[in-house]
Design an enzyme around this catalytic site. Structure first.
Site, mmCIF file in Angstrom:
data_model
loop_
_atom_site.group_PDB
_atom_site.id
_atom_site.type_symbol
_atom_site.label_atom_id
_atom_site.label_comp_id
_atom_site.label_asym_id
_atom_site.label_seq_id
_atom_site.Cartn_x
_atom_site.Cartn_y
_atom_site.Cartn_z
ATOM 1 N N GLU A 201 1.233 5.511 4.399
ATOM 2 C CA GLU A 201 0.674 6.871 4.406
ATOM 3 C C GLU A 201 0.396 7.339 5.828
ATOM 4 O O GLU A 201 0.642 8.499 6.180
ATOM 5 C CB GLU A 201 -0.608 6.911 3.567
ATOM 6 C CG GLU A 201 -0.355 6.762 2.076
ATOM 7 C CD GLU A 201 -1.619 6.475 1.290
ATOM 8 O OE1 GLU A 201 -1.658 6.813 0.089
ATOM 9 O OE2 GLU A 201 -2.577 5.910 1.864
ATOM 10 N N LEU B 191 4.793 -0.088 19.724
ATOM 11 C CA LEU B 191 6.244 -0.002 19.559
ATOM 12 C C LEU B 191 6.614 1.280 18.828
ATOM 13 O O LEU B 191 5.859 1.776 17.985
ATOM 14 C CB LEU B 191 6.763 -1.197 18.752
ATOM 15 C CG LEU B 191 6.670 -2.576 19.415
ATOM 16 C CD1 LEU B 191 7.100 -3.648 18.426
ATOM 17 C CD2 LEU B 191 7.526 -2.644 20.671
ATOM 18 N N LYS C 153 7.060 -8.920 12.370
ATOM 19 C CA LYS C 153 5.960 -8.168 12.992
ATOM 20 C C LYS C 153 4.690 -8.555 12.231
ATOM 21 O O LYS C 153 4.436 -8.064 11.135
ATOM 22 C CB LYS C 153 6.205 -6.661 12.914
ATOM 23 C CG LYS C 153 5.162 -5.837 13.673
ATOM 24 C CD LYS C 153 5.538 -4.354 13.671
ATOM 25 C CE LYS C 153 4.565 -3.551 14.519
ATOM 26 N NZ LYS C 153 3.197 -3.558 13.989
ATOM 27 N N LYS D 103 9.741 -0.424 9.847
ATOM 28 C CA LYS D 103 8.691 -0.462 8.828
ATOM 29 C C LYS D 103 9.338 -0.445 7.437
ATOM 30 O O LYS D 103 10.086 0.474 7.101
ATOM 31 C CB LYS D 103 7.750 0.738 8.983
ATOM 32 C CG LYS D 103 6.910 0.710 10.253
ATOM 33 C CD LYS D 103 5.964 -0.477 10.254
ATOM 34 C CE LYS D 103 4.926 -0.395 11.353
ATOM 35 N NZ LYS D 103 3.889 0.592 11.100
ATOM 36 N N CYS E 69 -18.064 -2.026 -28.437
ATOM 37 C CA CYS E 69 -18.112 -2.788 -27.186
ATOM 38 C C CYS E 69 -17.572 -4.196 -27.409
ATOM 39 O O CYS E 69 -18.012 -4.889 -28.336
ATOM 40 C CB CYS E 69 -19.557 -2.850 -26.675
ATOM 41 S SG CYS E 69 -19.766 -3.945 -25.250
ATOM 42 N N CYS F 166 -20.242 1.696 -23.353
ATOM 43 C CA CYS F 166 -21.146 1.023 -24.282
ATOM 44 C C CYS F 166 -22.544 1.552 -23.984
ATOM 45 O O CYS F 166 -23.031 1.418 -22.852
ATOM 46 C CB CYS F 166 -21.096 -0.491 -24.073
ATOM 47 S SG CYS F 166 -22.428 -1.375 -24.919
#
Length: 669
Positions: free
Chosen positions: A32, A81, A111, A308, A402, A420
Site C-alpha cells: 500500500e 534503493l 532483500k 518488490k 452462545c 451473547c
C-alpha cells in the site's frame, strides 16, 4: 490531477514514513505504501515544479534519534534503493546497464526485511555500529547492542586497516514467536511483526534485552575499505565469509535480463520456505569499478534496484468454522483451513468477522479460498474459488445460542454483530480480565493469558473483583501449581496488591467500556475526579468532556447503571482499589485546551517524555499538524511538520522554551 491532491498525498506519505522509520510501527502494508509513492512520483514527473526538498521522494530514511545513544555522522551515506514492480522494469534496468557498461555482471539476492546497520572495524576490531538514521548525515550509535548480536563479529580473523560493512538486522520467525510468547506471559504489548521487534530491540537501552531476543544479521555490502582491494561484490562476500560474517544467502551472478528475472522468480518461489521475512529481491552490479563509474543520486545508487513482489496469496481448503465469544460478548466466526505458508510463517486460521461477511463472501465448510496476509501479518480470506466448489460444501450459519454458555444470542440494532448477553459467560470473563490486567489498563505484570484461562476454568475468577481476593487462595494456588511454585505465585500476588494504587483512569480503561479507551478514560477522570462522581454524571455532563460524544456517553451510563457492575465496583472499593484520579507531582492546567505536535530530535527529551510533560500540565498531544494545533515542539530534522506549522502561523517551540513555560507556569504567544 491538482496540487491540493499532491500536497495531501505528500503529507500522508510523510506520516507513514514516520510510522515506519521513526516509530517502528507501520500502519499500512509495504504494498500500500509503494502504491502511494508511485502515485506521487507520477505526479512529480508530470509537474516537476511541485517538487520541494522535503518531498518524500527526496528523502532516504527517517530521522536520527537519540534513544539508543549519541548521534554519529555517516562516513558513507546509507542510501535506499529504487523500487521496481514488473518484469519490464527489471529488464529495462538490466538493458540500461548493458548499454552504459561493457559486459556487466549482476548479483541477485534476497532483500531482508529488517533494520539497516553499519559496522566499522579498525585494524580488525569493531569500533562502531550505527543505524541508518536520516540516511544522509546522521545515524544512532548502537555499538553496545550490536556487540551482543550473535552474527556481529567483534574481531576479524584477517584484519584490514579499515573496513566498513552494511547489513540488515532481522529476527527469525521462530525467535519472534518466542519473544511474543514471553511478552504475553509478562502481560506486555505484543510486537506486530519481526521487523518492528528487531528495530525496537536494537534501539532500546538494555543490552540484556537485546541478547535475550536473539537478533540476527546478514551483511549485504562493503561500504568502504582501506588496506584491501575487492574487485567485485562477490569477492567481498568471500572475504566476509572467511571472517565468519554471515552474508546474504543463495545469491546468484547473472548476465542477461532473462537470467536476472529467473533469479528473481526463484527467490519469490522460495520465500515461503525461509526462516525469516524478505520484502523483495535486490539486483546490483557485481564489479566495483562499474558502480564507481555510475555513482548515485542524492537518494539512490544508480547501480542497483529492488524488485518488490506482489502481495503473496495461497489457495487453501476450509475444514471447519469455529465460533468464539469476545470480551463484550461479540460472537466471532473463524475459518480453519489446511495449513499454508505465507510471508515466511504457517497459517491455518482467519477471521470471518460476522454472518453478513460470511454471506457476502458466500463461503462454506469445504470451500477452497484465497488466503493472504494483511500488512504481511494478519491472515485474511480474499475470495472463494467457486470453480473448485463441490456438492459437499456446507453453508454456515452462526448459532442462535452462545457456544460457551448456551444463552440465546441477540443481534445489536443497526450492526452486523451478534452477541451473547449473559454477563456471566466464562468466555467473556476471560477476555474482560485479560483487558483489565493489560499494560494500557491496570498493568499487572506477569498476569498472562494462560493463568487467566486456568483461573477462570477452575472458578477462582468470576469477575474483575475476584482478582483482588486471589491472595485468600494463596496456599491452594501453590499446591495446585496454577501459577507456579511459591516464588511465582507470590510475585503475581504482590503485583496484584501493587495495582490497587493505580490511577483511576487506568481502572476505568480496565473496565473495557465500549468506545472508552485509554485517552477517553483520561479525559473523563480529569473532568470528574472520582469513580463515584463519574457514576452520578448524566449524559449531558458526559458529552461536555472533550472527545466524548453521545455514543460514548451512552456506553458509560449503561455500564454504571448495570447492577452487576455496581456490585463489582463496591467489591473493588472494599479491597482497597483506588477510585480517584491521582494528581501527579508538578501537574497543572497550564496547557488546558491546547494541542501540541512533537517533531524532530529534541536535545534531551525523547518524544514520550515530552508528551508526558505536556499531558501532565493539561495539554493534549496529536500526531499531525492542523489548524487546531496550538504549538509545534520541534527539534533537529523537524521536516514537513515544521513547514506546515509555519504555513499555518502556528507557534514553534524549542525544548528549552517548553521547559521554561512549565517552570514559570506561563505560556508563550
Amino acid at each position: 490531477m491538482n496540487i491540493e491532491r499532491y500536497k495531501e498525498l505528500s503529507e500522508t506519505i510523510r506520516q507513514h514514513m514516520e510510522y515506519y522509520y521513526d516509530q517502528d510501527d507501520p500502519k499500512i502494508t509495504d504494498h500500500e505504501y509503494d502504491e502511494l509513492l508511485r502515485e506521487l512520483k507520477a505526479m512529480e514527473k508530470e509537474h516537476p515544479e511541485w517538487v520541494t526538498p522535503d518531498s518524500p521522494t527526496q528523502r532516504v530514511g527517517g530521522s536520527a534519534k537519540r534513544e539508543a545513544g549519541v548521534l554519529v555522522r555517516h562516513n558513507v551515506p546509507m542510501l535506499s534503493l529504487q523500487d521496481v514492480f514488473s518484469k519490464e522494469e527489471v529488464c529495462e534496468f538490466v538493458d540500461d546497464m548493458r548499454q552504459q557498461l561493457e559486459d556487466p555482471e549482476f548479483v541477485v539476492e534476497y532483500k531482508i526485511d529488517g533494520l539497516s546497520l553499519v559496522l566499522r572495524y579498525e585494524d580488525g576490531v569493531l569500533k562502531l555500529a550505527e543505524t541508518r538514521g536520516d540516511g544522509i548525515n546522521f545515524g544512532e550509535d548502537v555499538t553496545a547492542n550490536a556487540k551482543v548480536i550473535k552474527d556481529v563479529k567483534k574481531k576479524l580473523k584477517q584484519p584490514l586497516p579499515y573496513l566498513e560493512i552494511r547489513g540488515e538486522v532481522y529476527m527469525t520467525n521462530e525467535d519472534f514467536e518466542k519473544v511474543n510468547a514471553r511478552q504475553e506471559i509478562a502481560g506486555k504489548r505484543l510486537f506486530a511483526n519481526p521487523r518492528n521487534c528487531a528495530a525496537g530491540t536494537l534501539r532500546q537501552l538494555d543490552t540484556a534485552v537485546t541478547k535475550e531476543r536473539g537478533l540476527s544479521m546478514f551483511v549485504f555490502n562493503i561500504q568502504q575499505v582501506r588496506g584491501g582491494d575487492f574487485l567485485t561484490h562477490t569477492q567481498g562476500y568471500e572475504y566476509l565469509k572467511a571472517q565468519g560474517i554471515p552474508v546474504i544467502e543463495d545469491y546468484r551472478v547473472c548476465h542477461t535480463p532473462q537470467e536476472v528475472w529467473d533469479a528473481i522468480c526463484a527467490i519469490g518461489e522460495n520465500r515461503g520456505n525461509l526462516s525469516y521475512d524478505i520484502d523483495g529481491a535486490v539486483v546490483k552490479l557485481n564489479r566495483i569499478s562499474d558502480r564507481t563509474k555510475l555513482g548515485a543520486t542524492s537518494k539512490v545508487p544508480k547501480w542497483a534496484v529492488a524488485y518488490k513482489y506482489p502481495p503473496e496469496e495461497k489457495i487453501a481448503r476450509i475444514t471447519d468454522i469455529e465460533v468464539s465469544v469476545g470480551r463484550t460478548g461479540r460472537i466471532t466466526p473463524t475459518a480453519v483451513f489446511e495449513p499454508v505458508r505465507l510471508c515466511g510463517t504457517t497459517v491455518s486460521r482467519a477471521t470471518l468477522h460476522n454472518q453478513d461477511f460470511i454471506d457476502q463472501l458466500d463461503v462454506g465448510i469445504g470451500d477452497y479460498v484465497k488466503v493472504y496476509k494483511s500488512g504481511e501479518i494478519i491472515p485474511k480470506i480474499r475470495e472463494v474459488v467457486k470453480e473448485r466448489r463441490d456438492s459437499g460444501v456446507r453453508r454456515f450459519q452462526l448459532p442462535d445460542v452462545c457456544p460457551v454458555c448456551g444463552t440465546k444470542t441477540v443481534r445489536e440494532k443497526d450492526t452486523a454483530d451478534i452477541r451473547c448477553p449473559s454477563p456471566n459467560c466464562p468466555s467473556q470473563i476471560e477476555r474482560k480480565i485479560i483487558n483489565f490486567v493489560s499494560r494500557d489498563a491496570m498493568d499487572i505484570k506477569g498476569f498472562g493469558t494462560v493463568y487467566i484461562e486456568e483461573l477462570v476454568r477452575r472458578g477462582f475468577l468470576k469477575d474483575i473483583a475476584d482478582i483482588f481476593v486471589l491472595r485468600e487462595h494463596r496456599q491452594q494456588l501453590i499446591e495446585e501449581g496454577i501459577i507456579g511454585k511459591e516464588k511465582n505465585t507470590d510475585k503475581l500476588l504482590d503485583a496484584i496488591e501493587g495495582a490497587k494504587q493505580r490511577d483511576a483512569c487506568q481502572l476505568l480503561t480496565g473496565f473495557g467500556i465500549p468506545n472508552v479507551g485509554k485517552a477517553a478514560a483520561k479525559a473523563v477522570m480529569k473532568q470528574f475526579g472520582t469513580m463515584e462522581q463519574l457514576a452520578q454524571a448524566d449524559a449531558e455532563q458526559l458529552t461536555e468532556v472533550p472527545d466524548i460524544g453521545e455514543v460514548s456517553a451512552g456506553c458509560i451510563r449503561s455500564f454504571f447503571e448495570d447492577p452487576s457492575n455496581q456490585e463489582m465496583i463496591q467489591r473493588l472499593k472494599k479491597e482497597g482499589v483506588n477510585m480517584a484520579r491521582i494528581a501527579q507531582e508538578g501537574s497543572s492546567e497550564l496547557f488546558a485546551g491546547m494541542t501540541f505536535v512533537i517533531t524532530g530530535t529534541l536535545p534531551n527529551l525523547d518524544r514520550k517524555q515530552a508528551a508526558e510533560m505536556i499531558e501532565q500540565n493539561g495539554g493534549k498531544v496529536s500526531g499531525s499538524v492542523s489548524k487546531k494545533t496550538t504549538y509545534l515542539l520541534a527539534g533537529e530534522n523537524a521536516g514537513s511538520k515544521l513547514t506546515k506549522a509555519e504555513s499555518l502561523n502556528i507557534t514553534v517551540l524549542s525544548e528549552e522554551q517548553l521547559l521554561q513555560m512549565i517552570d514559570n507556569q506561563t505560556v508563550s504567544s
